[in-house]
Design a protein around this motif. Structure first.
Motif: not given
Length: 72
Positions: A18-23, A49-54, A5-14
């Protein structure tokens, strides 16, 4: 992504093509060619709220904390 469900998505990142979908309680990694390639459950006592990978670290952001862990 079927069943998400789109409401479950907090943020999108690449990351790495690859697309990372943060719920709030999980992170889905989606590849255009094959679909979902990984699902990482996260239990921090509060929603993501968000995730970043480095490099070799994942940074997990909640409303009150920024946490660092080894990358998936």
């Amino acid at each position: 992504m079927p069943g998400l469900a789109p409401a479950a998505v907090q943020v999108l990142a690449v990351h790495r093509g690859r697309l990372w979908v943060v719920c709030p309680r999980r992170v889905l990694v989606w590849d255009r060619a094959v679909g979902v390639v990984a699902e990482h459950t996260v239990d921090l006592g509060e929603p993501l709220v968000d995730v970043a990978v480095y490099q070799d670290r994942a940074y997990l952001l909640t409303e009150t904390r920024l946490l660092r862990r080894p990358a998936w």
